[in-house]
Design a protein around this motif. Structure first.
Motif, PDB file in Angstrom:
ATOM      1  N   TYR A  95      36.450  29.021   8.305  1.00  0.00           N
ATOM      2  CA  TYR A  95      36.849  27.964   7.376  1.00  0.00           C
ATOM      3  C   TYR A  95      35.928  26.770   7.579  1.00  0.00           C
ATOM      4  O   TYR A  95      35.697  26.341   8.706  1.00  0.00           O
ATOM      5  CB  TYR A  95      38.333  27.633   7.597  1.00  0.00           C
ATOM      6  N   LYS A 118      42.052  17.754  13.712  1.00  0.00           N
ATOM      7  CA  LYS A 118      42.200  18.504  12.463  1.00  0.00           C
ATOM      8  C   LYS A 118      42.713  19.925  12.677  1.00  0.00           C
ATOM      9  O   LYS A 118      43.212  20.534  11.741  1.00  0.00           O
ATOM     10  CB  LYS A 118      40.829  18.626  11.775  1.00  0.00           C
ATOM     11  N   GLY A 155      46.594  22.315  12.195  1.00  0.00           N
ATOM     12  CA  GLY A 155      47.250  22.895  11.020  1.00  0.00           C
ATOM     13  C   GLY A 155      46.533  22.503   9.743  1.00  0.00           C
ATOM     14  O   GLY A 155      46.095  21.361   9.593  1.00  0.00           O
ATOM     15  N   THR A 156      46.377  23.458   8.848  1.00  0.00           N
ATOM     16  CA  THR A 156      45.750  23.236   7.549  1.00  0.00           C
ATOM     17  C   THR A 156      46.534  24.098   6.565  1.00  0.00           C
ATOM     18  O   THR A 156      46.645  25.308   6.776  1.00  0.00           O
ATOM     19  CB  THR A 156      44.265  23.683   7.590  1.00  0.00           C
ATOM     20  N   ASP A 185      44.380  19.249   4.434  1.00  0.00           N
ATOM     21  CA  ASP A 185      43.707  19.185   5.738  1.00  0.00           C
ATOM     22  C   ASP A 185      44.372  18.077   6.555  1.00  0.00           C
ATOM     23  O   ASP A 185      43.866  16.964   6.655  1.00  0.00           O
ATOM     24  CB  ASP A 185      42.209  18.904   5.520  1.00  0.00           C
ATOM     25  N   TRP A 186      45.536  18.418   7.126  1.00  0.00           N
ATOM     26  CA  TRP A 186      46.293  17.463   7.956  1.00  0.00           C
ATOM     27  C   TRP A 186      45.353  16.860   8.998  1.00  0.00           C
ATOM     28  O   TRP A 186      44.581  17.596   9.630  1.00  0.00           O
ATOM     29  CB  TRP A 186      47.445  18.180   8.656  1.00  0.00           C
TER      30      TRP A 186
HETATM   31 MG   LIG Z   1      43.066  20.667   9.141  1.00  0.00          MG
END
Ligand SMILES: [Mg+2]
Ligand SMILES: O=C(O)/C=C/C(=O)CC(=O)CC(=O)O
Ligand SMILES: [Ca+2]
Length: 426
Positions: free
Chosen positions: A130, A261, A264-265, A241-242
């Motif tokens: 990713y 980052k 979690g996404t 994108d937390w």
């Molecule tokens: Mg993220």
């Protein structure tokens, strides 16, 4: 207006999933059942494994393929655009109101078409890698001003030449609806002290993004040209994108985002294909200075996709909309991103996820993160149904959506949602 194609499946007016959309996802029909590919139509899901077993994909590329009997879409995505077109044509015909094959076969129909609210969506693809880009000029200027001070040189000098990105973390990409645990980590020393603090992030944020799934990949050492790039893109999902801004700020020099980052996404479950987005093609922003040759597109285009962010605080029934923006504002297109990603010979694989970067527009109401809306926490952001935020609180649910409005129909992405839960051990 030409008469619109219609389905025999109920599709309410204004639905995000008419027969013109047909986005792909992977779902479990019941707890414990194995995941299988499906398409959304109205408030229903069509089980592609059932249609495939019934021999209804009769085209030359799909008739003997097992791609719809898999637990992810990777095999289908790897087949490339001719197969995607064949599938879309077959599905639009099978689901159209004048076609009896599925419409009048009640046994098959009840097996293949399920109410969406009774199925569970899972990750649509196995994501090997990713990447997150940084392609909104407005966002880059806002972040530069906040993180590096001074509006004058807020945009780094490379930004107008390089589609900047970083390698993200694929293992923590999750499907919409998954809770997001507030991360803990190191943050800068408090004023007057030398040692960093270790604590739950106090500056938790979201980033509104769109992310592309790679279809066919490229061989190591063989770049994809910008004009061939579109054939490597299967479709798009909404992505959050937390970001933990306090962890990010302390850790990111000089190698970029890491633990701020990677906790979690979130992605939305339905992949909207480029074919479905065709009616929403529009011009991309003009580039000044012109991009280098390898990034110069013969046919430069993007998509007009209105997007929205809302926050639903704990215990509230209504979500408050805090941003309305558009994918079309992005300066670097997805084709430029893909060409740049491979120009050094780097290979992309089927199922890789390329995120656009935070999508901020030109006005205050079109920003893609709380960092920007609250100007690094210095101002309160008002929620229309009550309350204020600078950053996210435990219990907040962030709901992102995107709907293209066409001539007589919509093409929507559904929702990308996630709720913040308290940090580990606290
Ligand atoms: Mg993220
Ligand atoms: O400007 C910075 O230092 C950092 C910016 C971001 O956190 C944004 C990022 O993840 C890339 C993007 O979403 O545009
Ligand atoms: Ca980002």
């Amino acid at each position: 207006m030409a008469s619109l194609m219609k389905s025999f499946v109920d599709v309410s007016p204004g639905s995000q999933f008419p027969i013109q959309n047909l986005p792909y996802g992977v779902f479990r029909p019941s707890a414990g059942a194995s995941p299988r590919p499906g398409v959304a139509i109205g408030d229903s899901v069509v089980d592609l494994s059932v249609l495939s077993e019934a021999g209804l994909f009769k085209g030359p590329l799909l008739s003997s393929s097992s791609c719809f009997s898999q637990t992810s879409l990777n095999a289908f995505m790897a087949l490339g655009r001719p197969a995607w077109k064949e599938a879309r044509k077959t599905l639009q015909k099978l689901l159209s109101d004048g076609e009896p094959t599925l419409r009048d076969d009640h046994v098959l129909r009840s097996k293949a078409i399920l109410p969406m609210n009774q199925v569970t969506m899972v990750m649509p693809a196995v994501i090997g890698d990713y990447t997150d880009f940084f392609s909104s000029k407005e966002h880059a200027v806002n972040c530069g001003t906040i993180f590096r001070g001074g509006k004058e040189d807020a945009l780094p000098p490379n930004w107008v030449h390089v589609p900047i990105g970083y390698h993200g973390r694929a293992s923590s990409v999750v499907i919409s609806g998954t809770d997001i645990r507030r991360p803990r980590g190191q943050t800068s020393p408090p004023p007057g002290e030398n040692a960093p603090e270790f604590k739950p992030s106090a500056l938790l944020d979201f980033e509104l993004e769109m992310a592309a799934f790679v279809g066919p990949g490229n061989e190591l050492g063989k770049p994809v040209s910008v004009d061939e790039a579109a054939d490597h893109i299967f479709g798009f999902v909404i992505m959050n994108d937390w970001s933990a801004r306090d962890i990010q700020k302390w850790e990111y020099v000089p190698l970029g985002p890491f633990l701020g980052k990677s906790f979690g996404t979130t992605i939305s479950p339905w992949i909207v294909t480029m074919e479905a987005l065709d009616p929403f093609i529009c011009d991309a922003p003009e580039q000044d200075p012109p991009a280098l040759q390898y990034l110069t597109e013969k046919n430069r285009f993007t998509y007009d996709i209105p997007m929205q962010v809302a926050i639903r605080p704990k215990g509230e029934s209504k979500a408050s909309v805090i941003s309305n923006t558009n994918f079309k504002y992005l300066y670097w297109t997805v084709c430029q991103q893909l060409a740049h990603h491979t120009v050094n010979g780097c290979n992309l694989n089927t199922g890789d996820l390329l995120a656009s970067g935070t999508i901020s527009g030109p006005s205050f109401g079109s920003l893609g993160s709380l960092l920007e809306m609250s100007v690094a926490g210095s101002r309160e952001v008002k929620l229309e149904h009550g309350g204020v935020r600078r950053f996210l609180k435990d219990g907040d649910e962030v709901v992102m959506s995107a709907v293209c409005e066409g001539d007589g129909f919509n093409v929507g992405f559904g929702e990308c949602r996630g709720k913040v839960i308290p940090a580990f051990n606290s």
